[in-house]
Write an enzyme that holds these catalytic residues in place. Structure first.
Site, PDB file in Angstrom:
ATOM      1  CB  SER A 258      -0.913   0.028   1.238  1.00 39.91           C
ATOM      2  OG  SER A 258      -1.895  -0.722   1.041  1.00 39.91           O
ATOM      3  CB  SER A 289      -5.018  -2.847  -5.969  1.00 39.33           C
ATOM      4  OG  SER A 289      -6.517  -2.735  -5.311  1.00 39.33           O
ATOM      5  CG  ASP A 290      -3.987  -3.400   0.818  1.00 36.65           C
ATOM      6  OD1 ASP A 290      -5.267  -3.426   1.257  1.00 36.65           O
ATOM      7  OD2 ASP A 290      -3.279  -3.319   1.627  1.00 36.65           O
ATOM      8  CD1 TRP A 291      -9.781   1.095   1.803  1.00 39.62           C
ATOM      9  CD2 TRP A 291     -10.783  -1.139   1.732  1.00 39.62           C
ATOM     10  NE1 TRP A 291     -10.791   1.124   2.012  1.00 39.62           N
ATOM     11  CE2 TRP A 291     -11.502   0.008   2.054  1.00 39.62           C
ATOM     12  CE3 TRP A 291     -10.895  -2.270   1.355  1.00 39.62           C
ATOM     13  CZ2 TRP A 291     -12.930  -0.398   2.124  1.00 39.62           C
ATOM     14  CZ3 TRP A 291     -12.325  -2.640   1.533  1.00 39.62           C
ATOM     15  CH2 TRP A 291     -13.297  -1.843   1.875  1.00 39.62           C
ATOM     16  CD  GLU A 292     -10.374   4.761  -1.266  1.00 37.60           C
ATOM     17  OE1 GLU A 292      -9.837   5.182  -0.379  1.00 37.60           O
ATOM     18  OE2 GLU A 292     -11.960   4.980  -1.604  1.00 37.60           O
TER      19      GLU A 292
END
Length: 730
Positions: A258, A289-292
């Protein structure tokens, strides 16, 4: 059918399906949304949280390939298993109505058991599993977690974390297997093999996801999602090997860092994601991907000039699936980029092929209902017993002056401190809720440390403390009550946390905990210091004064009984530290430091070193021997050593084998763990252990950034013994 034939059959299916897909269907497969996008309002509390209209929009109109998380974010919480099965079945049935019937893969953070399924078996967190030095337990934890995830109707686990835990301030340290490359690789690989078996399409197996590739765990300032500065050699020496081990163990998915390394965000790093991960490590699965974090290339990192450019950069760098997670913006933007040719169809097809391949490998195309029955596969007696054993072996006895432990069961005990009567402090983040701090949601049948002590002893037990971690403790009352008891169990540590919510500015304990400790010590009663938490908070002053120190780390839902078992001697402690426990807040030196870090005024002097852990018996290693004094470059060497229980009771001992390259063209650590084995021995029993050191064990990253073995002298160390051998040119 052989494995090769099975892979070839899957490849034909992938290519045949890909040929039938529209561009929209392909881009949808690369899109992952949070469940809240398809949930009714307050879905976490609804009997049926699925909004069928929203779900059909997501699957029919946006062709989403994956859904993750619990019904309502960020107020997520564990759900009943029946509800999970209903939710995922609704998604399965809806996807089966689409033109091509491509299943949705449902992902969840099940990082120490089926985290978000109510009453599941929740193991010690990774840092505590590492403290067991027991790969068999890690394998079993993987097996049981997969079984309970699958029984919940879920498809995919965002675990294990293969980042290396060398920055103790980092609030996700406890999600790692510690500071050592070999220990982390061994424990993580065992977990993956247990979780996936030899075929993760089986009803009780689940694909894993390596996190967070790569360098996320080493932020310069110690705060989550902040920059790391890692040179190429350090990257290859310490940070890549865990991921390489995970790839070799068969993990088919990878989640991306991230943060950023050397100025390049993880989601934009073509060198890491494509050239190294695929070109060098041979990874064949898909990246998520990671969060957003794709949109954050624009909104946070200012690497992209627009959200559209952010999507282009990430996909072209090597991101296959986007955890968007709250809308369809990634879908819309990537669709446009593909139509204009800015993202070529070859790249789209590549990403979608990888995703479809994992879905076929997972057996999702054949699954029409939850693959595993609840009965017999969820919270079995065997699983609970394995968890209790893991908790017992995870606890580290760090100090035991004058053998004050184990305590007599008639001892009169004052129990005090903020971690004494909470389950949450033994479990940490990602437990029932994201932050793990909702004590009221924890199962009532599990025991806190206080409750376990009371159940264990016939002596008088008094508690002075609060109902929450933050409650003020009446220090005057604690001191007065301590005078009426034989011993004080002082329970200190950290409240639960994870990610940026766990950022701190110092490893020092909260001042109020020090104040309580000092007041207790002032009256001269014997003190047993017990700590729980995910980081090595500084306890030097207290540890020096305490008669015993027991480091609980995060032992999971069975931590209370396991700690009581050890305090009263029903279990002989066998945990060892997977990190160097610092003596001072700003004195952080790993055990595998360079000679320069222990030269002249520089020292390696932690409060407790890596691998430290006491027992109620004693062990001796002897007879360290090599099968050869000289080998050629590329050859192996055999190591044998005897280990004997020289004490009066049975116990378990992890025997650690270290190696040192005495002189090399790049400075080498003073020692590195290369092998370990845990054995159980009766009093007087001796066992001879055998280890093989390979060329890989003797190698390092050379001047040209390639892994090499240089001729020269090597030293093998076990216990107090050391033996030497030479490597010569062929």
């Amino acid at each position: 059918m052989s494995a090769q034939e099975a892979n070839e059959a899957i490849e034909k299916q992938v290519q045949a399906l890909l040929a039938q897909m529209t561009l929209e269907e392909k881009v949808g497969q690369m899109t992952q949304i949070d469940f809240s996008v398809v949930s009714v309002v307050n879905g976490q509390d609804a009997d049926n949280p699925v909004d069928q209209g929203k779900l059909e929009d997501a699957i029919f109109n946006h062709h989403v390939g994956s859904i993750l998380n619990t019904p309502t974010t960020p107020n997520n919480k564990a759900q009943p298993i029946a509800k999970w099965r209903q939710m995922t079945q609704t998604i399965r049935e809806t996807a089966a109505k689409t033109r091509l019937k491509i299943p949705v893969i449902y992902g969840i953070d099940a990082i120490h058991g089926a985290t978000y399924t109510q009453n599941s078996v929740l193991f010690p967190q990774a840092i505590s599993m590492a403290a067991t030095f027991n790969t068999d337990l890690s394998f079993k934890a993987g097996e049981i977690t997969a079984r309970e995830v699958k029984a919940s109707g879920l498809d995919w686990n965002f675990s294990p974390v293969m980042d290396i835990g060398r920055q103790p301030l980092w609030p996700r340290l406890w999600e790692t297997y510690g500071e050592d490359v070999h220990l982390s690789s061994a424990m993580g690989s065992a977990y993956i093999k247990g979780h996936q078996g030899d075929n993760f399409a089986k009803a009780d197996k689940v694909p894993t996801c390596l996190k967070h590739y790569v360098g996320y765990s080493y932020p310069l300032n110690g705060k989550d999602r902040s920059p790391a500065w890692i040179g190429e050699r350090a990257l290859r020496e310490w940070f890549l090997p865990g991921f390489e081990a995970g790839v070799k163990a068969g993990a088919p998915t990878v989640m991306i860092n991230s943060a950023e390394v050397d100025g390049i965000p993880g989601h934009a790093n073509y060198h890491y994601l494509t050239e190294i991960l695929r070109g060098e490590l041979g990874f064949k699965g898909f990246t998520v991907s990671d969060w957003e974090d794709i949109i954050r290339l624009y909104s946070r990192d200012k690497l992209a000039a627009s959200p559209r450019e952010a999507v282009k950069i990430a996909v072209m760098a090597g991101v296959d699936m986007s955890m968007v997670p709250f809308n369809f913006s990634f879908y819309d933007l990537l669709l446009d980029l593909a139509k204009t040719g800015e993202v070529p169809m070859t790249r789209i097809d590549e990403a979608v092929s990888r995703i479809l391949r994992v879905k076929y490998q997972s057996g999702l195309f054949e699954t029409t209902e939850p693959a595993l029955a609840v009965e017999g596969n969820f919270v079995s007696e065997e699983a609970v017993a394995v968890n209790r054993q893991a908790a017992r072996e995870a606890i580290v006895l760090a100090k035991n002056d004058q053998h004050i432990l184990p305590l007599s069961k008639q001892t009169s005990i004052l129990v005090t401190g903020p971690t004494a009567n909470l389950l949450s402090v033994m479990n940490g983040g990602w437990t029932i809720t994201w932050q793990g701090d909702k004590e009221e949601l924890y199962p009532q049948d599990k025991l806190t440390l206080l409750e376990a002590i009371r159940q264990k002893t016939s002596g008088k037990v008094t508690y002075v403390g609060g109902e929450r971690f933050s409650d003020e403790i009446n220090i005057e009352q604690a001191v007065n009550d301590a005078r009426q008891h034989d011993v004080v169990v002082l329970a200190l540590g950290e409240k639960p946390y994870t990610e940026t919510m766990g950022n701190i500015v110092s490893l020092e304990l909260d001042p109020v905990q020090l104040q309580l400790a000092r007041a207790i010590f002032a009256i001269g009663k014997p003190v047993i210091l017990v700590t729980f938490g995910g980081r090595p908070r500084i306890i030097t002053e207290i540890a020096d004064k305490a008669q015993a120190v027991v480091l609980g780390l995060l032992p999971g839902m069975e931590g209370g009984p396991a700690m009581a078992d050890i305090l009263f001697g029903d279990v002989n402690p066998s945990g060892k530290l997977p990190i160097s426990y610092p003596r001072h807040a700003n004195e952080v030196v790993p055990y595998d430091h360079k000679p320069l870090e222990a030269y002249e005024d520089n020292q390696y002097r932690p409060l407790y070193p890596f691998g430290h852990g006491l027992s109620y018996t004693s062990f001796e290693t002897s007879g360290l021997h090599l099968n050869k004094e000289q080998i050629a470059v590329g050859d192996e060497i055999e190591v044998t050593v005897n280990v004997k229980n020289t004490g009066a009771r049975a116990g378990k001992e992890a025997v650690l084998v270290y190696l040192n390259d005495v002189a090399a063209s790049v400075t080498r650590p003073v020692k590195q763990l290369k092998a370990f084995k845990k054995v159980e021995l009766k009093p007087g029993q001796q066992e001879t252990l055998h280890f093989t050191l390979t060329a890989q064990d003797m190698s390092f990253i050379g001047l040209d950034m390639k892994r090499i073995v240089e001729p020269g002298e090597f030293k093998v160390m076990v216990g107090n013994e050391a033996v030497h051998f030479n490597v010569v040119k062929n």
